[in-house]
Design a protein around this motif. Sequence first.
Motif, PDB file in Angstrom:
ATOM      1  N   GLY A 222      -0.440   3.074  -5.092  1.00  0.00           N
ATOM      2  CA  GLY A 222      -1.751   3.636  -4.816  1.00  0.00           C
ATOM      3  C   GLY A 222      -2.878   2.654  -5.057  1.00  0.00           C
ATOM      4  O   GLY A 222      -2.754   1.716  -5.842  1.00  0.00           O
ATOM      5  N   SER A 223      -3.997   2.884  -4.347  1.00  0.00           N
ATOM      6  CA  SER A 223      -5.187   2.055  -4.528  1.00  0.00           C
ATOM      7  C   SER A 223      -6.020   2.595  -5.677  1.00  0.00           C
ATOM      8  O   SER A 223      -6.124   3.810  -5.874  1.00  0.00           O
ATOM      9  CB  SER A 223      -6.034   2.048  -3.245  1.00  0.00           C
ATOM     10  N   ILE A 224      -6.618   1.696  -6.432  1.00  0.00           N
ATOM     11  CA  ILE A 224      -7.434   2.075  -7.580  1.00  0.00           C
ATOM     12  C   ILE A 224      -8.901   1.989  -7.190  1.00  0.00           C
ATOM     13  O   ILE A 224      -9.357   0.993  -6.638  1.00  0.00           O
ATOM     14  CB  ILE A 224      -7.150   1.181  -8.795  1.00  0.00           C
ATOM     15  N   GLY A 225      -9.625   3.070  -7.468  1.00  0.00           N
ATOM     16  CA  GLY A 225     -11.056   3.093  -7.197  1.00  0.00           C
ATOM     17  C   GLY A 225     -11.775   3.911  -8.237  1.00  0.00           C
ATOM     18  O   GLY A 225     -11.339   5.011  -8.575  1.00  0.00           O
ATOM     19  N   MET A 226     -12.860   3.386  -8.775  1.00  0.00           N
ATOM     20  CA  MET A 226     -13.662   4.058  -9.804  1.00  0.00           C
ATOM     21  C   MET A 226     -12.807   4.461 -11.005  1.00  0.00           C
ATOM     22  O   MET A 226     -12.957   5.544 -11.567  1.00  0.00           O
ATOM     23  CB  MET A 226     -14.370   5.282  -9.214  1.00  0.00           C
ATOM     24  N   GLY A 227     -11.848   3.596 -11.360  1.00  0.00           N
ATOM     25  CA  GLY A 227     -11.045   3.823 -12.549  1.00  0.00           C
ATOM     26  C   GLY A 227      -9.875   4.759 -12.373  1.00  0.00           C
ATOM     27  O   GLY A 227      -9.179   5.070 -13.332  1.00  0.00           O
ATOM     28  N   ALA A 228      -9.632   5.228 -11.149  1.00  0.00           N
ATOM     29  CA  ALA A 228      -8.549   6.175 -10.917  1.00  0.00           C
ATOM     30  C   ALA A 228      -7.667   5.682  -9.771  1.00  0.00           C
ATOM     31  O   ALA A 228      -8.121   5.013  -8.849  1.00  0.00           O
ATOM     32  CB  ALA A 228      -9.104   7.557 -10.582  1.00  0.00           C
ATOM     33  N   GLN A 229      -6.393   6.034  -9.832  1.00  0.00           N
ATOM     34  CA  GLN A 229      -5.430   5.656  -8.800  1.00  0.00           C
ATOM     35  C   GLN A 229      -5.076   6.904  -8.016  1.00  0.00           C
ATOM     36  O   GLN A 229      -4.173   7.650  -8.368  1.00  0.00           O
ATOM     37  CB  GLN A 229      -4.184   5.042  -9.449  1.00  0.00           C
ATOM     38  N   ARG A 230      -5.814   7.152  -6.906  1.00  0.00           N
ATOM     39  CA  ARG A 230      -5.668   8.402  -6.178  1.00  0.00           C
ATOM     40  C   ARG A 230      -5.421   8.211  -4.700  1.00  0.00           C
ATOM     41  O   ARG A 230      -5.119   9.165  -4.001  1.00  0.00           O
ATOM     42  CB  ARG A 230      -6.945   9.260  -6.330  1.00  0.00           C
ATOM     43  N   TRP A 231      -5.567   6.999  -4.180  1.00  0.00           N
ATOM     44  CA  TRP A 231      -5.583   6.784  -2.740  1.00  0.00           C
ATOM     45  C   TRP A 231      -4.414   5.908  -2.277  1.00  0.00           C
ATOM     46  O   TRP A 231      -3.903   5.080  -3.023  1.00  0.00           O
ATOM     47  CB  TRP A 231      -6.893   6.132  -2.310  1.00  0.00           C
ATOM     48  N   ILE A 232      -4.042   6.110  -1.017  1.00  0.00           N
ATOM     49  CA  ILE A 232      -3.101   5.219  -0.334  1.00  0.00           C
ATOM     50  C   ILE A 232      -3.880   4.534   0.785  1.00  0.00           C
ATOM     51  O   ILE A 232      -4.473   5.201   1.641  1.00  0.00           O
ATOM     52  CB  ILE A 232      -1.909   5.993   0.247  1.00  0.00           C
ATOM     53  N   ASP A 233      -3.904   3.225   0.756  1.00  0.00           N
ATOM     54  CA  ASP A 233      -4.668   2.456   1.737  1.00  0.00           C
ATOM     55  C   ASP A 233      -3.870   2.340   3.034  1.00  0.00           C
ATOM     56  O   ASP A 233      -2.844   1.666   3.083  1.00  0.00           O
ATOM     57  CB  ASP A 233      -4.997   1.067   1.170  1.00  0.00           C
ATOM     58  N   LEU A 234      -4.368   3.002   4.101  1.00  0.00           N
ATOM     59  CA  LEU A 234      -3.720   2.937   5.399  1.00  0.00           C
ATOM     60  C   LEU A 234      -4.351   1.895   6.308  1.00  0.00           C
ATOM     61  O   LEU A 234      -4.039   1.834   7.488  1.00  0.00           O
ATOM     62  CB  LEU A 234      -3.783   4.310   6.076  1.00  0.00           C
ATOM     63  N   GLY A 235      -5.246   1.083   5.753  1.00  0.00           N
ATOM     64  CA  GLY A 235      -5.923   0.063   6.535  1.00  0.00           C
ATOM     65  C   GLY A 235      -7.214   0.578   7.139  1.00  0.00           C
ATOM     66  O   GLY A 235      -8.299   0.109   6.833  1.00  0.00           O
ATOM     67  N   PHE A 236      -7.106   1.598   8.001  1.00  0.00           N
ATOM     68  CA  PHE A 236      -8.285   2.176   8.653  1.00  0.00           C
ATOM     69  C   PHE A 236      -8.800   3.410   7.914  1.00  0.00           C
ATOM     70  O   PHE A 236      -9.846   3.963   8.264  1.00  0.00           O
ATOM     71  CB  PHE A 236      -7.944   2.572  10.098  1.00  0.00           C
ATOM     72  N   PHE A 237      -8.063   3.833   6.878  1.00  0.00           N
ATOM     73  CA  PHE A 237      -8.406   5.098   6.218  1.00  0.00           C
ATOM     74  C   PHE A 237      -7.819   5.103   4.815  1.00  0.00           C
ATOM     75  O   PHE A 237      -6.693   4.656   4.589  1.00  0.00           O
ATOM     76  CB  PHE A 237      -7.841   6.272   7.038  1.00  0.00           C
ATOM     77  N   GLN A 238      -8.616   5.598   3.860  1.00  0.00           N
ATOM     78  CA  GLN A 238      -8.127   5.773   2.483  1.00  0.00           C
ATOM     79  C   GLN A 238      -7.653   7.214   2.326  1.00  0.00           C
ATOM     80  O   GLN A 238      -8.467   8.142   2.277  1.00  0.00           O
ATOM     81  CB  GLN A 238      -9.250   5.468   1.480  1.00  0.00           C
ATOM     82  N   LEU A 239      -6.342   7.412   2.280  1.00  0.00           N
ATOM     83  CA  LEU A 239      -5.764   8.758   2.211  1.00  0.00           C
ATOM     84  C   LEU A 239      -5.596   9.191   0.760  1.00  0.00           C
ATOM     85  O   LEU A 239      -5.046   8.454  -0.057  1.00  0.00           O
ATOM     86  CB  LEU A 239      -4.411   8.783   2.920  1.00  0.00           C
ATOM     87  N   GLN A 240      -6.068  10.391   0.452  1.00  0.00           N
ATOM     88  CA  GLN A 240      -5.922  10.954  -0.886  1.00  0.00           C
ATOM     89  C   GLN A 240      -4.948  12.137  -0.816  1.00  0.00           C
ATOM     90  O   GLN A 240      -5.337  13.259  -0.500  1.00  0.00           O
ATOM     91  CB  GLN A 240      -7.277  11.414  -1.434  1.00  0.00           C
TER      92      GLN A 240
END
Length: 385
Positions: free
Chosen positions: A101-119
């Motif tokens: 998962g991608s980390i943003g604002m101190g949390a690991q909630r997203w999967i980086d699909l390139g064109f879209f950050q999926l939560q």
Amino acid sequence: MSEFLSPRLRRGDMTFGEKLWQVSWSLVFFISLIAGVGFLMLYSAANGAWDPWASRQMVRYAVGLGVMLVIAMIDVRQLMRWAYPIYGVVFVLLVGVEVRGSIGMGAQRWIDLGFFQLQPSELMKVALVLALARYFHGASLEDVGRPFYLVPPMLMVFAPAALVLKQPDLGTALMLIAGSGVIFFMAGVRLWKFGVVLGLAVAAVPIAWGFLRDYQKARVLTFLNPENDPLGTGYHILQSKIALGSGGVFGKGFLQGTQSHLNFLPERQTDFIFTMMAEEFGMAGGLVLLALYVVVLIYGFAIAIRSRHQFGRLVAIGITTTFFLYIFINIAMVMGLIPVVGVPLPLISYGGTAMLTLMIGFGCLMSVHVHRDVQMGRRGGYEEP
């Protein structure tokens, strides 16, 4: 009443045109009206510019509207048959967040699909509703009354909730549990069982406190006494209260909010967008938005009541409850009534996955409405009355 219905309606043998005619276009209008308010507020949040938020949100809504209408055309029995696979895919995505998962604002909630950050945690709100509705469809009160019968659905709830809590995302985890609780209740689970679960949860609070991250503990302590650290952990909620109060009855005017446009109000395009709206349009503007939300909630509960099958009723109740929880938690949060947990205001706050989740949910709700008279057996097929 079912004997007076057309056999075609009971079987769900409708043409595409008939299904399109059955769509609740008045509900679509109110959803679009709320989204339009969101576009204006995002325009204001960017100090009178469509970029970077409003223009992107408009595109996302247009795509989401198309997704909603496509799902509305899908036979509700197909939604039931695919409920478990959908849940399984989203659960795997949640596990994937833990791995890559991608980390943003101190949390690991997203999967980086390139064109879209999926939560995936957002998608789980709808997937869990579908899975629980399928499990309880056709269940008798005797089935629901057996304790072991409730073990599988409880695992379906608490497994993803635990993964979401680990990200960490306390707000979404609480929404998953609270929304599922309503489905359990509507399925016939007795109140004393909720009391037992609630008692165990209260008893586990001291243990759970030890597992909270430092910033989560700070949020709880700040909620209890925000003035203790007005320039640190209490800054967000204090500025939110100042903005809410300064708006008065009719507000300062569009684009005239001082707390937001002078950058005192943090995250004004996401978590605290209701505060910005209340500052610019006052209590009157806030009440108008709440009235629009209430109309959509009434539509949701009415669709649940009119559905002739248990699966549809539970889906409609679950989606409507999830929508309500979005509204309640966000507004209570910015007013300082509950700790800040990072739940967006539905159709107003900027966010891609949240918008997609809402429109998928509304699509499922609309599918229930379009196919409300279909006779469904326990496995989802047509059943003669």
